[in-house]
Motif scaffolding. Structure first.
Motif, PDB file in Angstrom:
ATOM      1  N   ASP A 157       0.859  -1.256   0.083  1.00 22.75           N
ATOM      2  CA  ASP A 157      -0.035   0.032   0.093  1.00 22.75           C
ATOM      3  C   ASP A 157       0.900   1.151   0.021  1.00 22.75           C
ATOM      4  O   ASP A 157       1.594   1.453   0.958  1.00 22.75           O
ATOM      5  N   LEU A 158       0.826   2.062  -1.069  1.00 20.60           N
ATOM      6  CA  LEU A 158       1.663   3.318  -1.110  1.00 20.60           C
ATOM      7  C   LEU A 158       1.242   4.306  -0.192  1.00 20.60           C
ATOM      8  O   LEU A 158       2.157   5.086   0.230  1.00 20.60           O
ATOM      9  N   ASP A 184      -2.785  -3.182 -11.413  1.00 16.90           N
ATOM     10  CA  ASP A 184      -1.895  -1.974 -11.746  1.00 16.90           C
ATOM     11  C   ASP A 184      -2.791  -0.898 -11.693  1.00 16.90           C
ATOM     12  O   ASP A 184      -1.958   0.077 -11.576  1.00 16.90           O
ATOM     13  N   MET A 185      -3.795  -0.675 -11.735  1.00 19.94           N
ATOM     14  CA  MET A 185      -4.479   0.447 -11.459  1.00 19.94           C
ATOM     15  C   MET A 185      -4.985   0.716 -10.043  1.00 19.94           C
ATOM     16  O   MET A 185      -5.644   1.738  -9.781  1.00 19.94           O
ATOM     17  N   ILE A 206       8.126   4.962  -7.033  1.00 20.25           N
ATOM     18  CA  ILE A 206       6.605   4.432  -7.655  1.00 20.25           C
ATOM     19  C   ILE A 206       7.277   3.128  -8.455  1.00 20.25           C
ATOM     20  O   ILE A 206       7.836   3.541  -9.493  1.00 20.25           O
ATOM     21  N   MET A 207       6.802   2.065  -8.170  1.00 20.90           N
ATOM     22  CA  MET A 207       7.216   0.710  -8.829  1.00 20.90           C
ATOM     23  C   MET A 207       5.938   0.473  -9.797  1.00 20.90           C
ATOM     24  O   MET A 207       4.773   0.538  -9.334  1.00 20.90           O
ATOM     25  N   ARG A 208       6.349  -0.132 -10.923  1.00 20.70           N
ATOM     26  CA  ARG A 208       5.255  -0.595 -11.689  1.00 20.70           C
ATOM     27  C   ARG A 208       4.681  -2.089 -11.067  1.00 20.70           C
ATOM     28  O   ARG A 208       5.182  -2.545 -10.057  1.00 20.70           O
ATOM     29  N   ALA A 212       6.883  -4.379  -8.258  1.00 20.83           N
ATOM     30  CA  ALA A 212       6.692  -4.320  -6.807  1.00 20.83           C
ATOM     31  C   ALA A 212       6.640  -5.806  -6.160  1.00 20.83           C
ATOM     32  O   ALA A 212       7.054  -6.002  -5.111  1.00 20.83           O
ATOM     33  N   GLY A 213       6.051  -6.703  -7.135  1.00 17.47           N
ATOM     34  CA  GLY A 213       6.038  -7.984  -6.688  1.00 17.47           C
ATOM     35  C   GLY A 213       7.183  -8.883  -6.890  1.00 17.47           C
ATOM     36  O   GLY A 213       7.330  -9.411  -5.688  1.00 17.47           O
ATOM     37  N   ILE A 214       7.966  -8.263  -7.756  1.00 14.21           N
ATOM     38  CA  ILE A 214       9.263  -9.214  -7.832  1.00 14.21           C
ATOM     39  C   ILE A 214      10.201  -8.620  -6.740  1.00 14.21           C
ATOM     40  O   ILE A 214      10.883  -9.600  -6.031  1.00 14.21           O
TER      41      ILE A 214
END
Length: 228
Positions: A157-158, A184-185, A206-208, A212-214
């Motif tokens: 969570d950003l 992604d949205m 900010i990661m794609r 973020a998962g990797i």
């Protein structure tokens, strides 16, 4: 090209399907050559190619091993449905990094609604063969309304002020961790209110979606020394 093949055990033989047979032909393997075959359940078959047909290959089992190593803690990834090309990248890397289970959920901001899980199964099989992972991760759909049933959840969570490291310091002895990654949205405000309270921020960047998962899976492996 695969380092191993995927086959079905049948009456002391291993059968490769049409897709695996095509791979066999592409790498120019022939009858009487030896190959390694996974069944996805941890069994590793060393086989002699007995017969290559048009749509299947029959292999004679020479020896068999069973992969018994258990990676702890178990890592489950809950992934919000997004564009398939980006999900494919993420799933491939999660398999290489030895995730245990992958669950796909549809959020209100999901751009695609997947009706079957077959594309994801195929991605997992291909990545497992290439990374020589004999135990294929399970994959299935998950209903977001059941989110509170997840064991030891961590939501990416950003807006959170807590770091992943802080959260993991309280989970040093758990047997399972569940990572929740939105589409992604992102999540809607209504969905965020229903998510578990264990939320972390991956830092001042900010990661794609797939990055973020990797990144998270890599941290978990390092923190718990899972791959050794």
């Amino acid at each position: 090209m695969p380092n191993a093949f995927y086959g079905i055990f049948n009456e002391n033989k291993v059968i490769l399907d049409k897709g695996e047979t095509s791979h066999l032909k592409i790498v120019r393997l022939k009858e009487n050559d030896e190959i390694k075959v996974f069944d996805g359940k941890g069994n590793i078959y060393y086989c002699i190619i007995e017969k290559i047909k048009k749509n299947e290959t029959i292999c004679q089992i020479k020896t068999k091993e069973t992969y018994i190593k258990k990676l702890t803690p178990e890592i489950d990834f809950y992934i919000g449905a997004s564009k398939f090309d980006r999900m494919k990248i993420l799933i491939e890397k999660l398999v290489e990094l030895r995730v245990n289970n992958i669950y796909i959920f549809h959020s209100k901001k999901s751009q695609l609604k997947f009706k079957t899980i077959e594309k994801f199964k195929k991605t997992i099989i291909e990545s497992s063969k290439q990374s020589e992972n004999p135990v294929f991760p399970e994959v299935g759909f998950f209903d977001l309304k059941d989110i509170q049933t997840i064991k030891n959840p961590i939501v990416l969570d950003l807006t959170s002020t807590k770091s992943l490291k802080d959260e993991l310091n309280h989970m040093s002895k758990v047997e399972k961790i569940s990572i929740i990654l939105g589409p992604d949205m992102g999540f809607t405000e209504e969905e965020i209110l229903k998510l578990p309270e264990n939320r972390v921020n991956l830092g001042d960047t900010i990661m794609r979606f797939e990055t973020a998962g990797i990144y998270t899976m890599s941290i978990l492996n390092y923190f718990f020394d899972r791959l050794y």
